[in-house]
Design an enzyme around this catalytic site. Structure first.
Site, PDB file in Angstrom:
ATOM      1  N   HIS A 152      53.414  18.031  -5.805  1.00  0.00           N
ATOM      2  CA  HIS A 152      52.983  16.629  -5.874  1.00  0.00           C
ATOM      3  C   HIS A 152      51.554  16.464  -5.339  1.00  0.00           C
ATOM      4  O   HIS A 152      51.191  15.389  -4.833  1.00  0.00           O
ATOM      5  CB  HIS A 152      53.944  15.711  -5.104  1.00  0.00           C
ATOM      6  CG  HIS A 152      55.381  15.930  -5.442  1.00  0.00           C
ATOM      7  ND1 HIS A 152      55.981  15.388  -6.558  1.00  0.00           N
ATOM      8  CD2 HIS A 152      56.346  16.664  -4.817  1.00  0.00           C
ATOM      9  CE1 HIS A 152      57.255  15.764  -6.605  1.00  0.00           C
ATOM     10  NE2 HIS A 152      57.499  16.544  -5.566  1.00  0.00           N
ATOM     11  N   SER A 281      23.725  18.763 -11.620  1.00  0.00           N
ATOM     12  CA  SER A 281      23.596  17.365 -12.027  1.00  0.00           C
ATOM     13  C   SER A 281      22.126  17.012 -12.152  1.00  0.00           C
ATOM     14  O   SER A 281      21.294  17.465 -11.366  1.00  0.00           O
ATOM     15  CB  SER A 281      24.262  16.450 -11.001  1.00  0.00           C
ATOM     16  OG  SER A 281      23.906  15.084 -11.214  1.00  0.00           O
TER      17      SER A 281
END
Length: 464
Positions: A152, A281
């Site tokens: 999870h 980036s």
């Protein structure tokens, strides 16, 4: 006009290998068409329909592909295979008139497509094998390296890094075996004419000679044939191939997605190789984005859609044949293989060059692994007579206290809390609790199962 002044598919130059692009190239397709025409004429020569001199002339000109001439003819007649046939025939003065005798277009095209799928599957299987061997090497080196496992997306219990790799490797080995089976069972249409009855060949050869004729073609092309067809071979074969490729894509997608999660700073245990001059980036110079894993996931997403198109082709190819599968097969077949080819290349490089941050792995274990001992402590207490339900609640309360301490910037003090609880200490000593909290003794089958899979991969792939 420059080549780059027109739209170019990314698969024409950016994604996939030159080997795979060559298989699906226009030139190779036309060479295969000619190879099949030559094989057809050669088989017919055995029954006196074609002379050996005509076959020899066809063979002599089979490699002389002239796409410009064929495209000019196609612009007039609007039939690509007939345009290539006319181009080939013009190159063969004595044999041009016997090319394609008794055949329909799909006797040529369908068999050529399956031959291309054969070659493409060979390449995918070989590259998948190399990826498996690279993963096996990583597995072997990290079989005993403890890590925190997550369920999870929450810390769960310890495992080993090699065992985590084993999850992907096991699925990839299943994909490798499935692709092997698909490759071994590929079949062509054969030579059965306009509706699959082979009536034209019966007239040419005689019904008694047809089985030997088609068998000779099967042997020459090294391609088994379906015993029954319509104008085309069943489109369910395309569906089976694309489903197998999409299954491989699903495995690679999970692998790459997990690597993206593991590279995120909150976990930060694994990262892609980042070259010294690589730019992450245009706006944020500090970024180290997992671009290879993201590319794999992006392409896998596209691959997952293609089996639906193949399903429609199989399900709606009405009666003996409709043409509404033709245009999309020009893209879904080559692009499915080119996507897999690119993903395998990228993932292999990624696996070979990825880095592991052992300090972060150890830090995450120190923060979260103590929680795993609650299960072991509960079992130890139950074996010594403690009430299981009361013990569960007691351990839950201590675990929540430790969580709050972590969230406020402190260390995981769960083991100390357990060692100070009189309800627990009446059953266990402090040293017993400390032993139960040892990560290295709570990885179960992980190391041995990992090594067993390494042996199976090497045995399967190397011996193939």
């Amino acid at each position: 006009m420059s080549l780059y002044d027109n739209y170019q598919s990314p698969f024409s130059w950016r994604y996939g290998s030159e080997e795979m692009r060559l298989i699906w190239s226009e030139t190779n397709k036309r060479k295969l068409w000619r190879r099949i025409w030559v094989s057809l004429a050669d088989a017919q020569s055995k029954f006196g329909l074609v002379t050996s001199q005509q076959v020899a002339e066809l063979k002599a000109h089979a490699e002389e592909i002239d796409i410009e001439t064929a495209l000019k003819i196609e612009s007039e007649i609007h039939h690509d295979l007939m345009a290539e046939l006319k181009t080939f025939a013009a190159q063969c003065p004595t044999a041009g008139g016997i090319i394609h005798m008794g055949a329909t277009s799909m006797d040529i095209e369908d068999n050529a497509d399956v031959l291309r799928m054969q070659s493409a599957l060979n390449l995918v299987i070989a590259k998948l094998g190399r990826l498996l061997l690279s993963i096996a090497e990583r597995m072997e080196k990290t079989a005993d390296l403890p890590i925190m496992a997550y369920t999870h997306l929450q810390p769960a219990e310890p495992s080993t890094l090699g065992y985590r790799f084993s999850v992907y490797a096991q699925d990839l080995l299943d994909d490798w075996m499935a692709l092997q089976e698909i490759r071994q069972n590929l079949r062509g249409k054969g030579f059965k004419g306009a509706v699959g009855t082979a009536a034209a060949y019966f007239d040419l050869l005689g019904a008694e000679n047809y089985p030997a004729f088609e068998e000779a073609l099967s042997i020459d092309l090294k391609l088994p044939f379906f015993p029954i067809s319509t104008q085309t071979c069943t489109r369910k074969q395309d569906l089976s191939v694309l489903n197998a490729l999409a299954s491989l894509g699903a495995t690679l997608h999970k692998f790459a997605f997990d690597l993206r999660v593991l590279q995120s700073p909150p976990i930060g245990e694994t990262s892609e190789y980042f070259s010294p001059k690589q730019v992450g980036s245009s706006a944020m110079p500090f970024k180290r984005n997992p671009i290879n894993s993201e590319k794999i996931d992006s392409l896998a997403r596209q691959l997952s859609a293609y089996p639906q198109v193949a399903w429609q082709n199989a399900a709606t190819n009405l009666l003996e044949r409709t043409l509404d599968d033709s245009a999309n097969r020009r893209t879904i077949l080559p692009e499915s293989f080119l996507i897999c080819d690119e993903m395998l290349q990228v993932m292999t490089r990624l696996v070979k060059n990825m880095t592991f941050n052992h300090e972060v792995i150890q830090r995450n274990l120190e923060i979260y692994a103590p929680f795993a001992c609650t299960e072991r402590v509960m079992m130890a207490l139950s074996k010594k007579g403690a009430d299981r339900q009361e013990t569960h609640e007691l351990l839950r309360e201590h675990a929540m206290t430790a969580w709050r301490n972590i969230q406020s910037g402190g260390k995981n003090n769960l083991v100390g809390l357990l060692q100070q609880d009189p309800n627990i200490m009446q059953y266990l000593t402090a040293s017993e609790i400390a032993e139960l909290a040892q990560v290295s003794t709570y990885t179960g089958i992980a190391p041995s199962a990992c090594r067993s899979l390494v042996d199976l991969i090497r045995k399967s792939v190397v011996n193939c």
